[in-house]
Scaffold this motif. Structure first.
Motif, PDB file in Angstrom:
ATOM      1  N   ASP A 136       0.807  -1.225   0.000  1.00 32.42           N
ATOM      2  CA  ASP A 136       0.000   0.000   0.000  1.00 32.42           C
ATOM      3  C   ASP A 136       0.842   1.279   0.000  1.00 32.42           C
ATOM      4  O   ASP A 136       0.280   2.378   0.084  1.00 32.42           O
ATOM      5  CB  ASP A 136      -0.992   0.044   1.180  1.00 32.42           C
ATOM      6  CG  ASP A 136      -1.988  -1.099   1.133  1.00 32.42           C
ATOM      7  OD1 ASP A 136      -2.439  -1.423   0.023  1.00 32.42           O
ATOM      8  OD2 ASP A 136      -2.312  -1.671   2.189  1.00 32.42           O
ATOM      9  N   LEU A 137       2.171   1.163  -0.060  1.00 35.61           N
ATOM     10  CA  LEU A 137       2.981   2.373  -0.131  1.00 35.61           C
ATOM     11  C   LEU A 137       2.833   3.015  -1.513  1.00 35.61           C
ATOM     12  O   LEU A 137       2.870   2.337  -2.528  1.00 35.61           O
ATOM     13  CB  LEU A 137       4.461   2.052   0.105  1.00 35.61           C
ATOM     14  CG  LEU A 137       5.381   3.283   0.143  1.00 35.61           C
ATOM     15  CD1 LEU A 137       5.317   3.951   1.512  1.00 35.61           C
ATOM     16  CD2 LEU A 137       6.813   2.908  -0.187  1.00 35.61           C
ATOM     17  N   LYS A 138       2.635   4.312  -1.526  1.00 37.24           N
ATOM     18  CA  LYS A 138       2.567   5.061  -2.774  1.00 37.24           C
ATOM     19  C   LYS A 138       3.914   5.748  -2.992  1.00 37.24           C
ATOM     20  O   LYS A 138       4.485   6.289  -2.056  1.00 37.24           O
ATOM     21  CB  LYS A 138       1.427   6.074  -2.736  1.00 37.24           C
ATOM     22  CG  LYS A 138       0.051   5.406  -2.633  1.00 37.24           C
ATOM     23  CD  LYS A 138      -1.058   6.410  -2.405  1.00 37.24           C
ATOM     24  CE  LYS A 138      -2.413   5.722  -2.408  1.00 37.24           C
ATOM     25  NZ  LYS A 138      -2.543   4.627  -1.438  1.00 37.24           N
ATOM     26  N   PHE A 139       4.409   5.716  -4.213  1.00 39.74           N
ATOM     27  CA  PHE A 139       5.729   6.290  -4.465  1.00 39.74           C
ATOM     28  C   PHE A 139       5.714   7.062  -5.779  1.00 39.74           C
ATOM     29  O   PHE A 139       4.988   6.735  -6.713  1.00 39.74           O
ATOM     30  CB  PHE A 139       6.820   5.204  -4.484  1.00 39.74           C
ATOM     31  CG  PHE A 139       6.445   3.942  -5.217  1.00 39.74           C
ATOM     32  CD1 PHE A 139       6.718   3.795  -6.566  1.00 39.74           C
ATOM     33  CD2 PHE A 139       5.817   2.889  -4.544  1.00 39.74           C
ATOM     34  CE1 PHE A 139       6.382   2.634  -7.240  1.00 39.74           C
ATOM     35  CE2 PHE A 139       5.474   1.720  -5.209  1.00 39.74           C
ATOM     36  CZ  PHE A 139       5.759   1.602  -6.566  1.00 39.74           C
ATOM     37  N   GLY A 140       6.530   8.112  -5.816  1.00 37.42           N
ATOM     38  CA  GLY A 140       6.591   8.977  -6.983  1.00 37.42           C
ATOM     39  C   GLY A 140       7.553   8.452  -8.038  1.00 37.42           C
ATOM     40  O   GLY A 140       8.479   7.706  -7.741  1.00 37.42           O
TER      41      GLY A 140
END
Length: 852
Positions: A429-433
């Motif tokens: 569930d980690l969001k990363f750019g």
């Protein structure tokens, strides 16, 4: 299912041994002969590595041989790194004083001593590789070269038990409408049905294929499971067999073509091409031409996991199959795990089952896998074990979810496999750019290109687009100025399953040599760190709550991890950085974001000549940047938060490799450095939340390579400086411009385009309370594709000539009351200027101007 990655790592190494920098090393240190031996041995071993990777499950001895080869490759990579670091130090010496040179000579970097030491290391590396090469004979391996043709036994068919399909009524209706509603044009309409493996594409196609209204509408229905390598002859045989039951394996292509035409001529046919992987447009065009004999109203549905395939095959927009709702997943799970009505007798298991269904995140095959796994047991502990285990830890049959997903992984080229597997280091569930992920890949040396001059950042963007296209990533936000990714939980499980021996992610620990580690001190005690950290290349350490003694822990980890490429200490409550960080010679990325108590960085950090990314955003306590920052000559990305009012000259401006420069929350900063024009490679400049910044440097207008300029919430900034209103050739390369929160701005000055009036593609204007007009030069922005205007209350009209902006595809206007009234469809005074824009949004009015 764990992968060795030896083929990819060796490939990366061979690429390093063939580039320009390698030639320089050989010339400078006289090591060409030794390195050529290394290269030859690497090539000889790599030719059989693909076969070894495919057979490694056969024997433990072969698996260990592969591991030895992989470890040896990492050792050789470290060895080459040492030469590259020495070359960087030489460059720094050329900028420094004689005194520095003397210090350098006596500090253990004596060139004679270095040459002797490295000669010994190359000799040992050659001996190790020779031994590995000699041992490969005992495994009787064959030479194999990478190909994306994956031979497997998966075969689908058209039958489906309708009662077993849940939650697809709306999707079925959409496909039925496509099949039955009339369309114009002679070309056969093709609808691509796209989604990750196991989402239910084949099942939906089966459902529609067997629908009575569809059966009666078409003269002929054919179902072809494509898979394999999209061999045209084999596809013709399969189509003919599906249409007529005729076996024609012995026919040549000409004979097959005649039979195929006889099958299709004058008939309205419906064809499903299931599980298509082919990304070669020429092959698709060849097949499509063979199908042109059907009657008006013929239709084709293509199921695929790849958006690239969808783009090649589709004549209309792809249909992106969404995840099943939680309620539908639960119904499907209960139907599979229990006999009809039996669930009422097992409330405890149903309760556990609800948690299991949540793990499946809407993917039907995952629900079926786990429901079928539990149908034979009513023991509560067995159900809890499934709920509390990761999917990759559970036993999987051939047609279960992870093997289904792994087909997508198997189709990846080798250079993407390691990039994807690396992402398993992130928690679920980690969001990363985009930018951060590319920087991590770059730091670990994963970005490989066949083109000598391709920028690493461009390679990274290309990799992300490929992984997005193949449904390995999901786009959370997709804007010109912000792009955020995440991985579906099941795709994350796949990444964990293939990276088990390389990555320790959060609570998932491997027993091998850990190379990438995510460790959260709020969840684990420092004593639970793996014992073996000598091979560690990436460390993500988190301590948001300040539970651990972060500084001593970081110092200890550094002392045990001499080969770190990535050190991420964001949100670690650090007050200072350990001095021994200067020993991390191979460090490429250092992230100190949001450590608000750090007052400064040790100047020894400037000895890290390999450092490519330095992130200091949100470090509000930093009083001054290191005085020797100019010696970080490899730096490509710098994010700064500082208390300084002025930045030193001959500091950041000496970092001529910089591509990204970001100033964030520099509350006291009044001016940037004047010699900014020295940053001749700068591509992105972002200035956020700098309330006391009063002006931008004049050198800005000379940044020919700048592609993105963002200025946001700088209350005192004055952009109307006459001295910048100088004539300039239209030779700029700016593609994206964002200006917001600059209250002094009443009209956009033309200089802000930096000579890019013909290249600008995305323009975002927001929170400009005194902006009253847009300039007439707007009509010359011939490449402009997207324009967003928000919260500009005094803006009363759009400029003349906007109707000439034929490239403009998207226009969004929010919270601009005066402007809104003039843009009302058909009746607004400014409507004629924007009527040609396909995607137009204005506050409450959502309008698609090109209506069907």
């Amino acid at each position: 299912m764990a992968q060795s990655f030896a083929f990819g790592i060796a490939g990366k190494l061979l690429e390093k041994l063939g580039n320009v920098a390698y030639e320089g090393i050989c010339s400078a240190w006289g090591v060409r002969k030794e390195f050529e031996k290394l290269k030859d041995t690497l090539v000889a071993i790599r030719t059989v590595v693909l076969d070894a990777e495919q057979q490694q499950a056969r024997t433990q001895e072969l698996s260990l041989w592969l591991q030895r080869f992989k470890d040896a490759c990492y050792d050789v990579e470290d060895l080459i790194d040492e030469f590259e670091i020495q070359a960087l130090r030489r460059q720094v010496l050329e900028r420094g004083s004689t005194e520095r040179k003397v210090r350098h000579f006596f500090s253990g970097s004596n060139p004679l001593a270095f040459r002797f030491r490295m000669g010994y290391k190359i000799k040992k590396a050659n001996e190790m590789l020779n031994e590995i090469a000699a041992n490969k004979a005992k495994f009787h391996l064959t030479e194999k070269h990478e190909t994306n043709v994956i031979h497997r036994e998966r075969e689908t068919y058209s039958f489906v038990k309708t009662s077993s399909v849940i939650g697809r009524d709306e999707d079925k209706q959409h496909l039925q409408n496509f099949l039955i509603n009339p369309t114009d044009g002679e070309d056969i309409p093709v609808l691509p049905l796209v989604g990750i493996g196991g989402i239910g594409k084949t099942t939906l196609a089966q459902l529609v294929f067997n629908e009575e209204s569809v059966k009666s509408h078409f003269d002929l229905r054919t179902w072809v499971c494509v898979t394999e390598d999209f061999d045209i002859k084999q596809l013709m045989i399969k189509i003919i067999k599906s249409a007529t039951s005729m076996k024609c394996k012995d026919m040549n292509k000409e004979e097959l073509h005649k039979v195929l035409q006889d099958c299709l001529n004058g008939k309205r046919f419906f064809m499903v091409l299931d599980d298509v992987w082919n990304e070669d447009k020429k092959k698709w065009s060849e097949l499509k031409d063979l199908l042109c004999g059907g009657a008006q109203g013929s239709r084709i549905i293509v199921t695929t996991r790849s958006r690239k395939v969808a783009t090649i095959t589709g004549t209309i927009s792809l249909y992106d199959l969404e995840q099943l709702s939680y309620d539908n997943c639960l119904s499907l799970f209960l139907k599979l795990a229990f006999k009809e009505g039996e669930e009422k007798q097992h409330d405890n298991l149903v309760r556990i089952g609800k948690g299991i269904v949540q793990k499946c995140k809407g993917v039907a095959l995952a629900v079926k896998t786990l429901g079928s796994l539990l149908c034979s047991t009513r023991v509560q502990h067995d159900w809890e074990l499934v709920r509390d285990s990761e999917l990759w830890e559970l036993k999987q049959e051939e047609n279960d979810i992870l093997p289904a997903l792994k087909l997508s992984y198997d189709h990846l080229p080798w250079y993407l496999k390691q990039c994807f597997a690396f992402c398993s280091v992130f928690p679920k569930d980690l969001k990363f750019g985009y930018i951060f992920l590319i920087s991590l890949w770059k730091a670990n040396g994963f970005l490989q290109s066949p083109y000598e001059n391709e920028e690493p950042e461009d390679i990274g963007y290309r990799y992300i687009r490929e992984l997005l296209s193949r449904s390995f990533f999901q786009q959370v936000e997709d804007g010109a100025f912000l792009s955020i990714l995440e991985m579906h939980d099941l795709v994350h499980d796949l990444a964990l399953s293939v990276a088990q021996n390389e990555v320790n992610s959060c609570n998932h620990y491997s027993t091998g040599k850990v190379r990438h580690l995510w460790f959260d001190l709020s969840k684990k005690d420092a004593s639970q760190l793996p014992n073996s950290l000598g091979c560690l290349q990436s460390l993500f350490l988190f301590d948001r709550e300040g539970k651990g003694d972060s500084e001593s822990l970081v110092a200890e980890v550094i002392s045990r991890s001499k080969h770190l490429r990535v050190l991420d200490l964001a949100n670690c409550s650090l007050e200072q950085l350990p001095n021994n960080i200067r020993y991390l010679k191979q460090l490429r990325l250092l992230n100190l974001a949001s450590n608000e108590n750090i007052k400064g960085l040790p100047n020894s950090i400037c000895n890290l000549q390999s450092l490519q990314t330095l992130i200091l955003g949100g470090c509000r306590g930093i009083e001054e940047l290191p005085k020797d920052i100019r010696y970080l000559i490899s730096l490509r990305e710098l994010r700064v938060t500082t208390k300084q009012t002025r930045l030193q000259e001959n500091g950041i401006s000496c970092l001529t490799c910089l591509r990204w420069l970001i100033f964030f929350e520099c509350e006291n900063l009044e001016k940037l450095f004047e010699d900014i024009q020295n940053l001749t490679a700068l591509r992105e400049l972002h200035i956020y939340e700098c309330p006391n910044l009063v002006s931008l440097p004049q050198g800005l207008k000379y940044l020919r390579t700048l592609e993105s300029l963002e200025i946001l919430n700088c209350g005192k900034l004055d952009l109307t400086m006459e001295e910048l209103e100088l004539e300039r050739e239209e030779d700029g390369s700016l593609r994206k411009l964002l200006i917001g929160g600059v209250p002094k701005l009443e009209s956009l000055p033309q200089w802000i385009l930096l000579g890019s009036i013909k290249t600008l593609q995305d323009l975002n204007i927001r929170d400009l309370k005194n902006l009253s007009t847009l300039p007439t030069w707007f009509q010359h922005l011939t490449s402009l594709q997207s324009l967003e205007i928000s919260n500009c209350p005094r803006l009363s009209s759009l400029p003349e000539g906007m109707q000439h902006l034929t490239a403009l595809k998207r226009l969004e206007i929010r919270w601009c009351p005066k402007l809104n009234k003039r843009c009302i469809k058909e009746t607004g005074e400014d409507w004629p200027k924007i009527a040609h824009v396909p995607d137009f949004y204005c506050d409450d009015l959502e309008t698609t101007t090109n209506e069907e």
